[in-house]
Design an enzyme around this catalytic site. Sequence first.
Site, short mmCIF file in Angstrom:
data_model
loop_
_atom_site.label_atom_id
_atom_site.label_comp_id
_atom_site.label_asym_id
_atom_site.label_seq_id
_atom_site.Cartn_x
_atom_site.Cartn_y
_atom_site.Cartn_z
N SER A 295 0.84 -1.21 0.00
CA SER A 295 0.00 0.00 0.00
C SER A 295 0.87 1.25 0.00
O SER A 295 1.80 1.37 0.80
CB SER A 295 -0.89 0.05 1.24
OG SER A 295 -1.77 -1.04 1.23
N GLU A 367 2.41 5.71 3.34
CA GLU A 367 2.76 4.57 4.20
C GLU A 367 4.20 4.14 3.90
O GLU A 367 4.91 3.65 4.76
CB GLU A 367 1.79 3.41 3.93
CG GLU A 367 2.12 2.20 4.76
CD GLU A 367 1.01 1.17 4.78
OE1 GLU A 367 -0.17 1.51 4.62
OE2 GLU A 367 1.34 -0.01 4.97
C1 LIG Z 1 3.62 -7.01 -2.10
C2 LIG Z 1 3.59 -6.30 -0.77
C3 LIG Z 1 2.50 -6.43 0.08
C4 LIG Z 1 2.48 -5.78 1.31
N1 LIG Z 1 1.39 -5.95 2.12
C5 LIG Z 1 1.36 -5.32 3.32
C6 LIG Z 1 0.24 -5.49 4.20
O1 LIG Z 1 -0.70 -6.21 3.91
N2 LIG Z 1 0.26 -4.84 5.38
C7 LIG Z 1 1.30 -4.04 5.75
O2 LIG Z 1 1.26 -3.47 6.86
N3 LIG Z 1 2.37 -3.87 4.94
C8 LIG Z 1 2.43 -4.50 3.75
N4 LIG Z 1 3.51 -4.33 2.93
C9 LIG Z 1 4.63 -3.50 3.36
C10 LIG Z 1 5.71 -4.31 4.10
O3 LIG Z 1 5.62 -5.66 3.80
C11 LIG Z 1 5.59 -4.14 5.61
O4 LIG Z 1 5.59 -2.78 5.98
C12 LIG Z 1 6.73 -4.84 6.34
O5 LIG Z 1 6.39 -4.96 7.69
C13 LIG Z 1 8.06 -4.12 6.19
O6 LIG Z 1 9.05 -4.93 6.80
P1 LIG Z 1 10.54 -4.87 6.29
O7 LIG Z 1 11.33 -5.82 7.15
O8 LIG Z 1 10.62 -5.07 4.85
O9 LIG Z 1 10.93 -3.39 6.71
P2 LIG Z 1 11.89 -2.39 5.88
O10 LIG Z 1 11.15 -1.90 4.68
O11 LIG Z 1 13.22 -2.98 5.70
O12 LIG Z 1 12.01 -1.21 6.96
C14 LIG Z 1 10.86 -0.50 7.37
C15 LIG Z 1 11.24 0.33 8.60
O13 LIG Z 1 11.50 -0.55 9.70
C16 LIG Z 1 12.78 -0.30 10.24
N5 LIG Z 1 13.32 -1.57 10.71
C17 LIG Z 1 13.40 -2.75 10.03
N6 LIG Z 1 13.92 -3.71 10.83
C18 LIG Z 1 14.22 -3.11 12.01
C19 LIG Z 1 14.81 -3.57 13.24
N7 LIG Z 1 15.21 -4.86 13.40
N8 LIG Z 1 14.98 -2.68 14.24
C20 LIG Z 1 14.59 -1.39 14.09
N9 LIG Z 1 14.02 -0.89 12.97
C21 LIG Z 1 13.84 -1.76 11.94
C22 LIG Z 1 13.57 0.27 9.07
O14 LIG Z 1 14.71 1.02 9.52
C23 LIG Z 1 12.53 1.14 8.41
O15 LIG Z 1 12.41 2.37 9.09
C24 LIG Z 1 3.58 -4.98 1.70
C25 LIG Z 1 4.67 -4.87 0.86
C26 LIG Z 1 4.70 -5.52 -0.37
C27 LIG Z 1 5.90 -5.40 -1.25
#
Ligand SMILES: Cc1cc2nc3c(=O)[nH]c(=O)nc-3n(C[C@H](O)[C@H](O)[C@H](O)COP(=O)(O)OP(=O)(O)OC[C@H]3O[C@@H](n4cnc5c(N)ncnc54)[C@H](O)[C@@H]3O)c2cc1C
Length: 376
Positions: A295, A367
Amino acid sequence: MEKINTGGEPRPLASAAPSGGEPRPLASAAPSGGEPRPLASAAGSGRKSRSFSGKWPVVVADSGGDPWYSTSEADFGAESPLFTSYDEPMSEHSTFKVGGTADVLVRPPRDIFPAYAARLLKAAREEEIPVFILGGGANIVVSDRGIRGIVLDTRDYNGVTKQQDGSVSVLSGTSVDDLTGKLAARGLAGLEFLAGMPGSVGGALWMNARCYEKSVSDALIETEILNENFEKQIIPFRAEDFSYKKSLFQNRDVLILSASFAVQGREPEYIRKEIASYRQDRRDKGHYRFPSAGSAFKNNRNFGAPSGKIIDELGLRGFGMGGAQVAPWHGNIIINTGNATAGDIKGLMNEVARRVKGERGLELESEILFVGEWGD
Ligand SMILES: Cc1cc2nc3c(=O)[nH]c(=O)nc-3n(C[C@H](O)[C@H](O)[C@H](O)COP(=O)(O)OP(=O)(O)OC[C@H]3O[C@@H](n4cnc5c(N)ncnc54)[C@H](O)[C@@H]3O)c2cc1C
């Protein structure tokens, strides 16, 4: 305590689909060529990168030929090597597949992760070098100019342990989708709703990721962090610390190390079916058709309709800018059609928000996080 998964195998790099894809090789750990260069702040102060060796755990080693960047993981008794890469293309570490390079990306192995991270973060603060913590890269757009300073990649800090009280403790780099599969195999229910969502447990907690009417915090018992003083600290769950796509971690400068979640025993076959249906639902909704970060805009109850519906009503599905496009099948998904730049994505999101504001008077809130050097 019973180990569910030793987590030794590296999980695939961030990709639009969290499972099923072939893992792609990482860029070489050696620098791409030429002399190693000092990090940003060292360059400014006229100090040589070598002077970092005593300060933070990346040193210059002389392998007999040209000097190359190595690491001091031996100091920590690590069993596996620490991955360090200079000028690392961040497009390989984000599901949007855009963005410039990071000055240096460091990925500590699991056995030394907390100790190494504590030392790295402390030294970086002393040297005033910015650090970005990378989970699965599923909610970020890295700028075309890249990220100055250090990217601390949590991916190898993964694994799940069943605890005596019946809960599970999960390391922050664990992929949420892998986690649901591992819990299913052990007949542990409670987190199925996260199946198919890209990203890590740390990122999901930071974002308080939400889907199918549930937030990650709903099952949370406690979180272990490295706090602002680089010390381990347990944060018990408190409802007031979390709300829609918000967590207390967004207001603090901490590293999430692990988290405990409540789970319940159920038939593995039942849980597997649930997981399969969530994954299928995401496939049906086109989540993995093109690179994206899910999103683009948060929903807001006061708008009376989900952001995607408002964008649809303005006829913006399929609307594009450069290689970025509002998904033709969903108003709240922005996709990289193949050759998008980070600037295209940001420009398109700004334009969509501008039109929604102009035509409906509503302020959409991004977001997606815009990370790195944007110069604005
Ligand atoms: C196809 C698709 C579908 C998705 N569907 C959803 C959905 O249904 N619902 C939803 O909420 N999101 C969704 N997302 C977005 C994403 O999956 C989520 O936000 C997910 O939780 C991000 O996690 P990440 O590890 O990739 O974080 P990143 O993108 O790597 O980081 C996000 C933030 O978290 C911080 N962070 C990461 N790990 C840590 C840590 N260990 N300690 C401190 N800070 C940290 C980073 O510094 C950054 O600020 C989707 C994305 C995609 C590509």
